[in-house]
Structure formats: structure tokens, C-alpha cells
Design an enzyme around this catalytic site. Structure first.
Site, PDB file in Angstrom:
ATOM      1  N   ASP A 113       0.871  -1.197   0.054  1.00 48.38           N
ATOM      2  CA  ASP A 113      -0.085   0.068   0.088  1.00 48.38           C
ATOM      3  C   ASP A 113       0.839   1.362   0.005  1.00 48.38           C
ATOM      4  O   ASP A 113       2.037   1.086   0.274  1.00 48.38           O
ATOM      5  CB  ASP A 113      -1.148   0.019   1.117  1.00 48.38           C
ATOM      6  CG  ASP A 113      -0.522  -0.694   2.503  1.00 48.38           C
ATOM      7  OD1 ASP A 113       0.785  -0.371   2.781  1.00 48.38           O
ATOM      8  OD2 ASP A 113      -0.936  -1.243   2.960  1.00 48.38           O
ATOM      9  N   ASP A 171      -7.968  -3.890  14.374  1.00 50.63           N
ATOM     10  CA  ASP A 171      -9.200  -4.063  13.967  1.00 50.63           C
ATOM     11  C   ASP A 171      -9.493  -5.235  12.836  1.00 50.63           C
ATOM     12  O   ASP A 171     -10.684  -5.522  12.293  1.00 50.63           O
ATOM     13  CB  ASP A 171      -9.903  -2.944  13.544  1.00 50.63           C
ATOM     14  CG  ASP A 171      -9.091  -2.320  12.121  1.00 50.63           C
ATOM     15  OD1 ASP A 171      -8.148  -2.792  11.714  1.00 50.63           O
ATOM     16  OD2 ASP A 171      -9.581  -1.367  11.453  1.00 50.63           O
ATOM     17  N   HIS A 194      -7.596  -5.425   9.919  1.00 51.35           N
ATOM     18  CA  HIS A 194      -7.224  -5.177   8.612  1.00 51.35           C
ATOM     19  C   HIS A 194      -5.843  -5.927   8.210  1.00 51.35           C
ATOM     20  O   HIS A 194      -5.159  -5.890   8.959  1.00 51.35           O
ATOM     21  CB  HIS A 194      -7.290  -3.755   8.441  1.00 51.35           C
ATOM     22  CG  HIS A 194      -6.281  -2.835   8.832  1.00 51.35           C
ATOM     23  ND1 HIS A 194      -6.270  -2.136  10.075  1.00 51.35           N
ATOM     24  CD2 HIS A 194      -4.884  -2.708   8.453  1.00 51.35           C
ATOM     25  CE1 HIS A 194      -5.123  -1.618  10.211  1.00 51.35           C
ATOM     26  NE2 HIS A 194      -4.306  -2.121   9.182  1.00 51.35           N
ATOM     27  N   GLU A 253      -9.958  -2.314   5.235  1.00 48.76           N
ATOM     28  CA  GLU A 253     -10.547  -1.932   6.517  1.00 48.76           C
ATOM     29  C   GLU A 253     -11.729  -2.853   6.730  1.00 48.76           C
ATOM     30  O   GLU A 253     -12.257  -3.324   5.570  1.00 48.76           O
ATOM     31  CB  GLU A 253     -10.887  -0.533   6.669  1.00 48.76           C
ATOM     32  CG  GLU A 253      -9.706   0.616   6.354  1.00 48.76           C
ATOM     33  CD  GLU A 253      -8.960   0.490   7.642  1.00 48.76           C
ATOM     34  OE1 GLU A 253      -8.774  -0.275   8.592  1.00 48.76           O
ATOM     35  OE2 GLU A 253      -8.090   1.522   7.976  1.00 48.76           O
TER      36      GLU A 253
END
Length: 259
Positions: free
Chosen positions: A66, A135, A137, A142
Site C-alpha cells: 500500500d 481491527d 485489517h 478496513e
């Protein structure tokens, strides 16, 4: 089920994964690596410096997961800078053969498709290094990301921005958007290696490895891949129901040579 290896600490994890990557490169000098950023993969990159000393790396290719949108490439925390600083320069890789998602292209809408075309042209990623967020990801996919998603622009959640604020002077400096490989893109790599350390990652690791497949926990997508290795320390493994089984399976492989 993913192969789960529970290690003592980050250094052991780094050496373990680096051994496997070094063996791949010795066998395939033109290997294609999927490179993650952040603090999690650093032990791997550090160990590779020793494991690959004297090895010809001129044909190795690499693709980052990314890149931030709106952060200048020369910024200390752009992933182009991070990959150059932590991987390319220390290992002596050819910088022309290492790419990050083109998040600064004028045509941002088509940037994802161009990045995927470059990965295909390279023959696909042989081994993809992954971390996992608190979380759940992976990459910057996400919660709510489709398991079939491709490289695209994503909005970062408040939790992810808060987690990444430690790399910036303040959370206000953390970009709000990124260009990330999609879950579908990641699942096309030949081998996924997910690392996680610390109690803060324990719930996400348990969900990814043993929980239900759910877009609410993007890391659970690894269950769809035929060749996944999860390398965690004791703290990150603390919520795994089958931790004893994973330890026994690993300990009973006296001839185990890599992942």
C-alpha cells in the site's frame, strides 16, 4: 487451516521467516516478494541482511502492499521511503525492480489497475508478508472490504489512523486515504506469511485464524488461501483456542526446514 507457528519473540519470528525467503531466493533468483511496512515485518528485514549476505539479488522484484494518498514521496513516512530505507538499501536490491502503489499518479482512478498489471507482468507475487491491524485489517483493507476487492483507493478508519499516528508528529498528519492492494489481490500470492506480536493483536489473530469468515474482519480472508503461515509470539497467540495444538504440531517437525 493456516499453519500457525508460536515463537518466543520477534527475533525468532524474523529469523524463521527470513530463512524461508532466503531459501526461495536461492532457488529462484528472480523471486517476487510482497512487502509490508510498519513495525511488524522489521525483524524479517533485519534478519534477511545476514541470511542474504553474498547472494545475488539483482533479479529480485518486490511490490509493496500500500501507499498513502497525498503524502509526498519524499516524506519520511511515505511507504516508498520506508521500503527504500528498510528493505531496498539494507539488502542492496535494485530500486528499479521494487514498486509501491502509484498513489501519486495524476490518474488515481486507474492507478490500481496499472499496479495489478505490473504484478501480473512480474509473474505474480511468490511470498506476501502481512501484518494485521487491531481491527483485523490487512494491507489497508478496513472492515467491510470485499474478499474479492482489488487494488483501489480506501479511506482509513479512525482506529487505523490512531494506530499509525506513532509514526508521525501528530494524528493530524496521518493521511486519510491510501491506495492498497485488495483482499482478492493479496489472495493471489503463492504464499501468505502473516506476523503479529503483542497482546493487542491477540483478538484479531484469533478471529483471522479461527473465527468465521467475515468482511467485518478482513484478516479472516486468509482462511481462503491454500498456503498460509501465521507466525506469532505468545502474547499474540493468547486468545487462540488451539494454541496447544499449534505448538505440538510445530514441535513434532524435527526435520522442519522452513515455511
Amino acid at each position: 487451516m493456516a499453519e500457525v507457528v508460536i515463537v518466543r519473540d520477534r527475533a525468532e519470528a524474523g529469523a524463521l521467516v527470513a530463512d524461508s525467503i532466503a531459501a526461495l531466493i536461492r532457488t529462484r533468483p528472480d523471486a517476487v516478494l510482497g512487502l509490508a511496512t510498519g513495525s511488524t515485518p522489521l525483524p524479517v528485514y533485519e534478519a534477511l541482511r545476514e541470511k542474504l549476505a553474498g547472494v545475488d539479488l539483482s533479479q529480485v522484484r518486490g511490490f509493496a502492499l500500500d501507499e498513502y494518498v497525498g503524502l509526498p514521496l519524499e516524506h519520511h513516512e511515505s511507504y516508498a521511503s520506508v521500503i527504500s530505507r528498510e528493505v531496498v538499501e539494507p539488502l542492496g536490491l535494485d530500486p528499479q525492480r521494487i514498486q509501491t502503489p502509484p498513489a501519486h499518479d495524476d490518474d488515481l482512478e486507474g492507478a490500481g489497475a496499472r499496479y495489478e498489471a505490473a504484478i501480473r507482468e512480474a509473474g505474480g507475487i511468490d511470498v506476501q508478508i502481512l501484518g494485521i491491524g487491531t481491527d483485523g485489517h490487512i494491507g489497508f483493507n478496513e472492515p467491510g472490504s470485499s474478499f474479492a476487492s482489488r487494488t483501489r483507493v480506501k479511506t482509513l478508519t479512525a482506529q487505523t489512523r490512531e494506530d499509525n499516528a506513532r509514526f508521525f508528529d501528530s494524528i493530524d498528519e496521518v493521511p486519510r486515504h491510501c491506495l492498497t492492494q485488495g483482499l482478492g489481490t493479496i489472495l493471489e500470492a503463492g504464499h501468505l506469511v502473516l506476523l503479529a506480536f503483542g497482546e493487542g493483536k491477540a483478538e484479531a489473530v484469533a478471529g483471522a485464524v479461527e473465527g468465521a469468515l467475515s468482511a467485518s474482519l478482513p484478516g479472516s480472508a486468509i482462511q481462503l488461501h491454500p498456503h498460509v503461515t501465521v507466525v506469532v509470539d505468545e502474547a499474540a497467540a493468547s486468545k487462540l483456542k488451539f494454541a496447544d495444538y499449534y505448538r505440538e504440531s510445530y514441535d513434532n517437525k524435527p526435520d522442519w526446514q522452513g515455511i
